[in-house]
Design a protein around this motif. Structure first.
Motif, PDB file in Angstrom:
ATOM      1  N   UNK A  25     -16.392  -6.500  -3.819  1.00 56.01           N
ATOM      2  CA  UNK A  25     -15.206  -7.296  -4.153  1.00 56.01           C
ATOM      3  C   UNK A  25     -13.995  -6.674  -3.486  1.00 56.01           C
ATOM      4  N   UNK A  26     -13.056  -7.527  -3.125  1.00 59.75           N
ATOM      5  CA  UNK A  26     -11.779  -7.130  -2.545  1.00 59.75           C
ATOM      6  C   UNK A  26     -10.712  -7.457  -3.578  1.00 59.75           C
ATOM      7  N   UNK A  27      -9.893  -6.470  -3.946  1.00 58.91           N
ATOM      8  CA  UNK A  27      -8.860  -6.647  -4.966  1.00 58.91           C
ATOM      9  C   UNK A  27      -7.504  -6.226  -4.422  1.00 58.91           C
ATOM     10  N   UNK A  28      -6.454  -6.976  -4.761  1.00 59.32           N
ATOM     11  CA  UNK A  28      -5.088  -6.632  -4.396  1.00 59.32           C
ATOM     12  C   UNK A  28      -4.271  -6.509  -5.675  1.00 59.32           C
ATOM     13  N   UNK A  29      -3.589  -5.365  -5.831  1.00 61.87           N
ATOM     14  CA  UNK A  29      -2.812  -5.117  -7.041  1.00 61.87           C
ATOM     15  C   UNK A  29      -1.318  -5.072  -6.728  1.00 61.87           C
ATOM     16  N   UNK A  30      -0.480  -5.402  -7.706  1.00 57.60           N
ATOM     17  CA  UNK A  30       0.973  -5.300  -7.503  1.00 57.60           C
ATOM     18  C   UNK A  30       1.413  -3.843  -7.418  1.00 57.60           C
ATOM     19  N   UNK A  31       2.653  -3.639  -6.969  1.00 59.07           N
ATOM     20  CA  UNK A  31       3.192  -2.295  -6.723  1.00 59.07           C
ATOM     21  C   UNK A  31       3.132  -1.392  -7.944  1.00 59.07           C
ATOM     22  N   UNK A  32       3.269  -1.944  -9.138  1.00 58.21           N
ATOM     23  CA  UNK A  32       3.234  -1.072 -10.320  1.00 58.21           C
ATOM     24  C   UNK A  32       1.872  -0.420 -10.528  1.00 58.21           C
ATOM     25  N   UNK A  33       0.854  -0.873  -9.782  1.00 57.38           N
ATOM     26  CA  UNK A  33      -0.469  -0.259  -9.853  1.00 57.38           C
ATOM     27  C   UNK A  33      -0.838   0.442  -8.544  1.00 57.38           C
ATOM     28  N   UNK A  34       0.141   0.778  -7.733  1.00 54.34           N
ATOM     29  CA  UNK A  34      -0.123   1.481  -6.467  1.00 54.34           C
ATOM     30  C   UNK A  34      -0.825   2.816  -6.721  1.00 54.34           C
ATOM     31  N   UNK A  35      -0.681   3.376  -7.906  1.00 58.43           N
ATOM     32  CA  UNK A  35      -1.390   4.622  -8.237  1.00 58.43           C
ATOM     33  C   UNK A  35      -2.906   4.422  -8.160  1.00 58.43           C
ATOM     34  N   UNK A  36      -3.392   3.187  -8.393  1.00 59.27           N
ATOM     35  CA  UNK A  36      -4.819   2.897  -8.236  1.00 59.27           C
ATOM     36  C   UNK A  36      -5.224   3.064  -6.772  1.00 59.27           C
ATOM     37  N   UNK A  37      -4.362   2.576  -5.878  1.00 52.15           N
ATOM     38  CA  UNK A  37      -4.641   2.681  -4.446  1.00 52.15           C
ATOM     39  C   UNK A  37      -4.705   4.153  -4.043  1.00 52.15           C
ATOM     40  N   UNK A  38      -3.706   4.907  -4.478  1.00 57.20           N
ATOM     41  CA  UNK A  38      -3.641   6.323  -4.136  1.00 57.20           C
ATOM     42  C   UNK A  38      -4.832   7.089  -4.717  1.00 57.20           C
ATOM     43  N   UNK A  39      -5.119   6.866  -5.988  1.00 54.74           N
ATOM     44  CA  UNK A  39      -6.227   7.562  -6.644  1.00 54.74           C
ATOM     45  C   UNK A  39      -7.577   7.169  -6.074  1.00 54.74           C
ATOM     46  N   UNK A  40      -7.751   5.869  -5.794  1.00 53.94           N
ATOM     47  CA  UNK A  40      -9.027   5.397  -5.246  1.00 53.94           C
ATOM     48  C   UNK A  40      -9.264   5.960  -3.854  1.00 53.94           C
ATOM     49  N   UNK A  41      -8.177   6.258  -3.130  1.00 54.50           N
ATOM     50  CA  UNK A  41      -8.306   6.828  -1.802  1.00 54.50           C
ATOM     51  C   UNK A  41      -8.505   8.328  -1.791  1.00 54.50           C
ATOM     52  N   UNK A  42      -8.097   9.005  -2.857  1.00 60.47           N
ATOM     53  CA  UNK A  42      -8.172  10.471  -2.887  1.00 60.47           C
ATOM     54  C   UNK A  42      -9.335  11.011  -3.708  1.00 60.47           C
TER      55      UNK A  42
END
Length: 188
Positions: free
Chosen positions: A67-84
Motif C-alpha cells: 500500500x502507498x500512504x500519504x500523510x499530512x504534515x502533522x504526521x511527518x514524524x511517521x515519515x522520518x521514523x519509518x525511514x530511520x
C-alpha cells in the motif's frame, strides 16, 4: 552557471514521500519512499523504488502486495521514523504510534491518518541499479474527502502537505502557501 561534474547529482526534492506498507503472514512493516510514481491512469498502476535489502521489500515479494500512504504534515514524524527505523527490530507501527486498518483488497496496513492511500497488487518487479522498481495494479483507493476542494486539489485550509527537502527537513504547503496558476500561452 552550471558546472560539469563526474559525481552523481540527485535532485528530486522537494516532493511528497510515500509511506509504503506491506504485510506477509503476521509480519508487517512501513517504510518511507521518496522515489515513487503513477505509471498509468487506465488501468491504474503505481510504482515505487525499494532496495532489496529493505525489510519491506521481502514482505512485498512474499505477499505480492503493498500500500502507498500519504500523510499530512502533522504526521511527518511517521515519515522520518519509518525511514530511520528498521522493521527487523520488531513492529514499527507500535514503536512509532501509527494507527492503521487492514486493506480491503490486500492485507497491507492502510494508515488511519492518511489523506490518500492506494492498495496495490504486484504486477512486476525489475532491478535498476541498487533498487527494484516494484509496479502494482491499484486495486482500491482511499481518500479523505474533507481535505479536497471541488477542483479535486488539496484544500490547504484543511490539510498541510509535507514536502521533503532531505535530512529530516520539510517545506510545508499550508494555508500560507501561494497557489499560482501559470497557463501556457503560445507566442505568435
Amino acid at each position: 552557471m552550471l558546472t560539469s561534474t563526474h559525481q552523481t547529482v540527485m535532485h528530486s526534492y522537494p516532493g511528497l514521500v510515500a509511506l509504503v506498507t506491506a504485510k506477509s503472514g503476521d509480519t508487517q512493516n512501513i517504510m518511507a519512499a521518496g522515489w515513487h510514481s503513477y505509471i498509468s491512469f487506465t488501468p491504474p498502476i503505481y510504482g515505487v523504488a525499494v532496495a532489496e535489502e529493505r525489510f519491506t521489500h521481502h514482505l512485498i515479494k512474499a505477499s505480492g502486495s503493498f500500500a502507498i500512504n500519504f500523510v499530512p504534515a502533522e504526521y511527518a514524524r511517521y515519515i522520518d521514523g519509518a525511514g530511520k527505523e528498521t522493521g527487523a527490530d520488531g513492529d514499527k507501527f507500535k514503536r512509532l504510534g501509527i494507527s492503521w486498518k487492514k486493506g480491503e483488497t490486500i492485507d497491507a496496513p492502510i494508515l488511519t491518518e492518511a489523506y490518500v492511500a492506494y492498495e496495490c497488487k504486484v504486477m512486476d518487479i525489475n532491478r535498476y541499479g541498487d533498487h527494484d522498481w516494484i509496479v502494482g495494479e491499484m486495486t482500491r483507493f482511499h481518500r479523505d474527502e474533507d481535505v479536497f476542494g471541488p477542483d479535486r486539489l488539496p484544500d490547504f485550509e484543511k490539510v498541510n502537505l509535507p514536502l521533503y527537502l532531505g535530512r529530516s527537513k520539510y517545506l510545508v504547503a499550508d494555508r500560507h502557501t501561494s497557489v499560482v496558476e501559470m497557463p501556457y500561452k503560445r507566442e505568435k
